[in-house]
Write a protein that holds these residues in place. Structure first.
Motif, PDB file in Angstrom:
ATOM      1  N   GLU A   1       6.789   1.966  -4.174  1.00  0.00           N
ATOM      2  CA  GLU A   1       5.961   3.684  -4.299  1.00  0.00           C
ATOM      3  C   GLU A   1       5.529   3.904  -5.337  1.00  0.00           C
ATOM      4  O   GLU A   1       4.862   4.622  -6.067  1.00  0.00           O
ATOM      5  CB  GLU A   1       4.960   3.789  -3.031  1.00  0.00           C
ATOM      6  CG  GLU A   1       4.436   2.627  -1.509  1.00  0.00           C
ATOM      7  CD  GLU A   1       3.789   1.898  -1.858  1.00  0.00           C
ATOM      8  OE1 GLU A   1       2.328   2.916  -2.716  1.00  0.00           O
ATOM      9  OE2 GLU A   1       3.020   1.344  -1.500  1.00  0.00           O
TER      10      GLU A   1
ATOM     11  N   THR B   1      15.323   7.899   0.820  1.00  0.00           N
ATOM     12  CA  THR B   1      14.134   6.525   0.558  1.00  0.00           C
ATOM     13  C   THR B   1      14.487   7.281   2.958  1.00  0.00           C
ATOM     14  O   THR B   1      13.864   8.208   3.211  1.00  0.00           O
ATOM     15  CB  THR B   1      14.944   5.317   1.246  1.00  0.00           C
ATOM     16  OG1 THR B   1      16.663   5.662   2.638  1.00  0.00           O
ATOM     17  CG2 THR B   1      16.172   4.913   0.065  1.00  0.00           C
ATOM     18  N   LYS B   2      12.839   6.213   3.124  1.00  0.00           N
ATOM     19  CA  LYS B   2      12.826   6.877   4.275  1.00  0.00           C
ATOM     20  C   LYS B   2      13.289   7.140   5.655  1.00  0.00           C
ATOM     21  O   LYS B   2      13.017   7.284   7.115  1.00  0.00           O
ATOM     22  CB  LYS B   2      10.711   6.357   4.409  1.00  0.00           C
ATOM     23  CG  LYS B   2      10.058   6.311   3.740  1.00  0.00           C
ATOM     24  CD  LYS B   2       8.797   5.845   4.152  1.00  0.00           C
ATOM     25  CE  LYS B   2       7.794   6.540   3.159  1.00  0.00           C
ATOM     26  NZ  LYS B   2       6.345   6.187   3.712  1.00  0.00           N
ATOM     27  N   SER B   3      13.629   5.786   5.334  1.00  0.00           N
ATOM     28  CA  SER B   3      15.415   5.595   6.515  1.00  0.00           C
ATOM     29  C   SER B   3      16.775   6.578   5.490  1.00  0.00           C
ATOM     30  O   SER B   3      17.358   6.315   5.337  1.00  0.00           O
ATOM     31  CB  SER B   3      15.868   4.320   6.409  1.00  0.00           C
ATOM     32  OG  SER B   3      17.204   4.030   6.864  1.00  0.00           O
ATOM     33  N   SER B   4      16.436   7.641   7.533  1.00  0.00           N
ATOM     34  CA  SER B   4      17.639   8.064   7.352  1.00  0.00           C
ATOM     35  C   SER B   4      19.105   7.290   7.639  1.00  0.00           C
ATOM     36  O   SER B   4      19.977   8.282   7.672  1.00  0.00           O
ATOM     37  CB  SER B   4      17.459   9.003   8.391  1.00  0.00           C
ATOM     38  OG  SER B   4      16.763   8.571   9.905  1.00  0.00           O
TER      39      SER B   4
ATOM     40  N   GLU C   1       8.633   0.200  -0.330  1.00  0.00           N
ATOM     41  CA  GLU C   1       8.672   1.841   0.343  1.00  0.00           C
ATOM     42  C   GLU C   1       8.811   2.101  -1.008  1.00  0.00           C
ATOM     43  O   GLU C   1       8.323   2.941  -1.624  1.00  0.00           O
ATOM     44  CB  GLU C   1       9.695   2.406   1.474  1.00  0.00           C
ATOM     45  CG  GLU C   1       9.395   3.951   1.180  1.00  0.00           C
ATOM     46  CD  GLU C   1      10.804   4.542   1.065  1.00  0.00           C
ATOM     47  OE1 GLU C   1      11.033   4.863   0.705  1.00  0.00           O
ATOM     48  OE2 GLU C   1      11.573   3.780   1.460  1.00  0.00           O
TER      49      GLU C   1
ATOM     50  N   ASN D   1      20.187   6.438   4.375  1.00  0.00           N
ATOM     51  CA  ASN D   1      20.809   7.819   3.485  1.00  0.00           C
ATOM     52  C   ASN D   1      22.017   8.557   4.450  1.00  0.00           C
ATOM     53  O   ASN D   1      22.591   8.381   3.166  1.00  0.00           O
ATOM     54  CB  ASN D   1      19.436   8.464   3.829  1.00  0.00           C
ATOM     55  CG  ASN D   1      18.311   8.603   2.961  1.00  0.00           C
ATOM     56  OD1 ASN D   1      17.946   7.388   1.855  1.00  0.00           O
ATOM     57  ND2 ASN D   1      17.594   8.770   3.324  1.00  0.00           N
TER      58      ASN D   1
ATOM     59  N   GLU E   1      14.888   2.128  13.025  1.00  0.00           N
ATOM     60  CA  GLU E   1      15.907   3.188  13.408  1.00  0.00           C
ATOM     61  C   GLU E   1      16.001   3.760  14.371  1.00  0.00           C
ATOM     62  O   GLU E   1      15.804   3.619  15.611  1.00  0.00           O
ATOM     63  CB  GLU E   1      15.512   4.142  12.406  1.00  0.00           C
ATOM     64  CG  GLU E   1      15.642   4.024  11.108  1.00  0.00           C
ATOM     65  CD  GLU E   1      15.141   5.235   9.716  1.00  0.00           C
ATOM     66  OE1 GLU E   1      16.462   6.132  10.196  1.00  0.00           O
ATOM     67  OE2 GLU E   1      14.093   5.562   9.766  1.00  0.00           O
TER      68      GLU E   1
ATOM     69  N   GLN F   1      11.977  -4.159   2.610  1.00  0.00           N
ATOM     70  CA  GLN F   1      12.086  -2.847   3.616  1.00  0.00           C
ATOM     71  C   GLN F   1      11.481  -1.499   2.867  1.00  0.00           C
ATOM     72  O   GLN F   1      10.671  -0.478   2.594  1.00  0.00           O
ATOM     73  CB  GLN F   1      11.975  -2.898   5.090  1.00  0.00           C
ATOM     74  CG  GLN F   1      11.432  -4.028   6.059  1.00  0.00           C
ATOM     75  CD  GLN F   1      11.588  -2.678   7.612  1.00  0.00           C
ATOM     76  OE1 GLN F   1      12.223  -3.855   8.074  1.00  0.00           O
ATOM     77  NE2 GLN F   1      11.933  -2.193   7.686  1.00  0.00           N
TER      78      GLN F   1
END
Length: 458
Positions: free
Chosen positions: A119, A77-80, A116, A83, A277, A112
């Motif tokens: 997409e 995901t875009k959330s490090s 993401e 992850n 974040e 959120q």
């Protein structure tokens, strides 16, 4: 032939009794037994936990040496931070439970992340608490109103199963597990039996259809996820969303993870536009620290594999009553009481007539034994009314004889302290090694509490 089976189950611990009991003989809770009635058929294919394990297992026993281990390709995901907590990303076909207090941000985080992922993947958001228009209003506030994510306000598991079969999503969110209803059960929605059967059905969907399922669970007033403990045993990963209502920071804590290291944490800040974040938690916990203040010590704590610097504050004052008062916030009360006794016996500090108030700042909770030395030095600093240098930090476990015992991952802790800008770090003598001298920070080994007190306050 079908037959009716009636039993009584404790909502707190899952203990089963043939008759109603006022007090549970297993956990001691009062008025927690609820009646369960269901039809049992010999040819039933219902996904109970035992049948579930059989359905996802092999037909016959095989040698481990002949099994091919296929490494799962994780979805990033875009959330490090998420992850990290999940062990490197989302494992396809896993069942993840997210628990936390009401209003802590569980639904916001899922909205959120799934917006993401929608997409690239097909995402189904099932809500038993909100209508589609209510979810849309929240998504608009977060700037996610144009997401292609599918919304399905429903609590009936039969309809949810049919919808999953029709849509064939890659990700499913259940918000929340306590609102889901298995119609074949006679018990009330949110009961232990309902939660257990719904979770078993979701596990079957995740494993057989390779659908990643995120389940949101409420937390009881005792701080545990509502429902029996079997709920946590059945899922692959358990994440707790923690935080103080008076602080904007939220900590996502991994309690159990079959696909990675447990006890990892990720940090977020609650803002108007959603959860953001926090990539450097150490700076957050230390940015409001006053220079030249007494009763303050910095510790390098390890949360999973992540070293975090936190501030421990202590206030020691003469008691005005017949017995000394001890209060803690973010620290274990019994551990603090033990350290106060060690300081009095081994460090010659007269604390029996002193009130002691201790706190871990920033809303974080520190539990590991390596924080003992920092707690002891913060108490001594307040007791002597002498400040500790703002560039000093501490790591070490303290035993009952006053010795400072070794801790794990010492090199990562020392490296983090040097990176943040600290000049000295006090560590256990038995953790000392030549490799620690090249990390850009002075390392001082101590073998006992008395030796550490001598270094700082003599």
């Amino acid at each position: 032939m079908a037959r009716a089976r009636t039993q009584y189950k404790c909502r707190s611990c899952g203990y089963i009794s043939a008759s109603y009991l006022g007090r549970c003989p297993n956990c001691g809770a009062w008025n927690q037994f609820e009646k369960e009635s269901q039809e049992v058929r010999q040819t039933s294919t219902k996904a109970t936990p035992s049948r579930l394990m059989a359905s996802v297992g092999a037909k016959e026993a095989v040698k481990m040496s002949t099994v091919k281990a296929e490494k799962e390709e994780r979805v990033l995901t875009k959330s490090s931070e998420l992850n990290r907590v999940l062990g490197g990303g989302i494992v396809p076909g896993s069942l993840v439970l997210i628990g936390g207090d009401p209003g802590i941000g569980k639904s916001t985080l899922m909205l959120q992340i799934m917006s993401e992922l929608a997409e690239k993947y097909k995402v189904l958001y099932v809500s038993g608490e909100e209508s589609a228009s209510q979810i849309k209003l929240r998504a608009d506030r977060l700037g996610l109103g144009q997401s292609p994510m599918l919304l399905y306000p429903e609590s009936n598991m039969e309809h949810i199963r049919d919808q999953i079969d029709d849509v064939k999503p890659d990700f499913v969110v259940i918000d929340s597990i306590q609102t889901m209803n298995e119609p074949s059960l006679d018990s009330m929605v949110g009961s232990a039996s309902q939660v257990r059967e719904v979770t078993a059905e979701l596990m079957k969907i995740a494993k057989l259809d390779q659908v990643t399922v995120f389940v949101i669970g409420h937390v009881t007033k005792e701080g545990s996820i509502a429902g029996p403990k079997i709920l946590e045993h059945m899922v692959d990963t358990v994440l707790y969303f923690e935080g103080d209502e008076h602080h904007a920071y939220r900590i996502l804590h991994s309690v159990k993870n079959r696909f990675g290291a447990a006890n990892e944490i990720g940090m977020f800040e609650m803002k108007t536009e959603g959860l953001a974040e926090v990539t450097n938690p150490s700076a957050v916990f230390l940015d409001e620290r006053l220079p030249d203040s007494t009763g303050s010590a910095v510790v390098v704590s390890l949360e999973g594999t992540r070293p975090i610097l936190g501030e421990i504050q202590a206030l020691v004052t003469p008691t005005a009553f017949g017995y000394a008062k001890r209060t803690t916030s973010g620290l274990d009360y019994n551990r603090v009481s033990l350290l106060l006794a060690v300081l009095e016996k081994r460090g010659n500090l007269m604390l029996q007539n002193q009130d002691a108030y201790l706190s871990a700042t920033g809303g974080i909770r520190l539990n590991e034994p390596a924080i003992d030395l920092a707690i002891a030095m913060a108490i001594a600093s307040s007791y002597y009314d002498k400040e500790i240098s703002a560039t000093d930090c501490f790591v070490g476990e303290i035993g009952l004889t006053g010795e400072v015992r070794r801790v794990n991952q010492i090199q990562a802790r020392v490296k983090e302290a040097g990176k943040v800008g600290f000049k000295r770090i006090f560590i256990p003598k038995y953790n000392m090694s030549p490799a620690l001298q090249d990390l850009g920070i002075e390392v001082i080994p101590v073998s006992s509490v008395r030796q550490a007190l001598h270094y700082l306050f003599s």
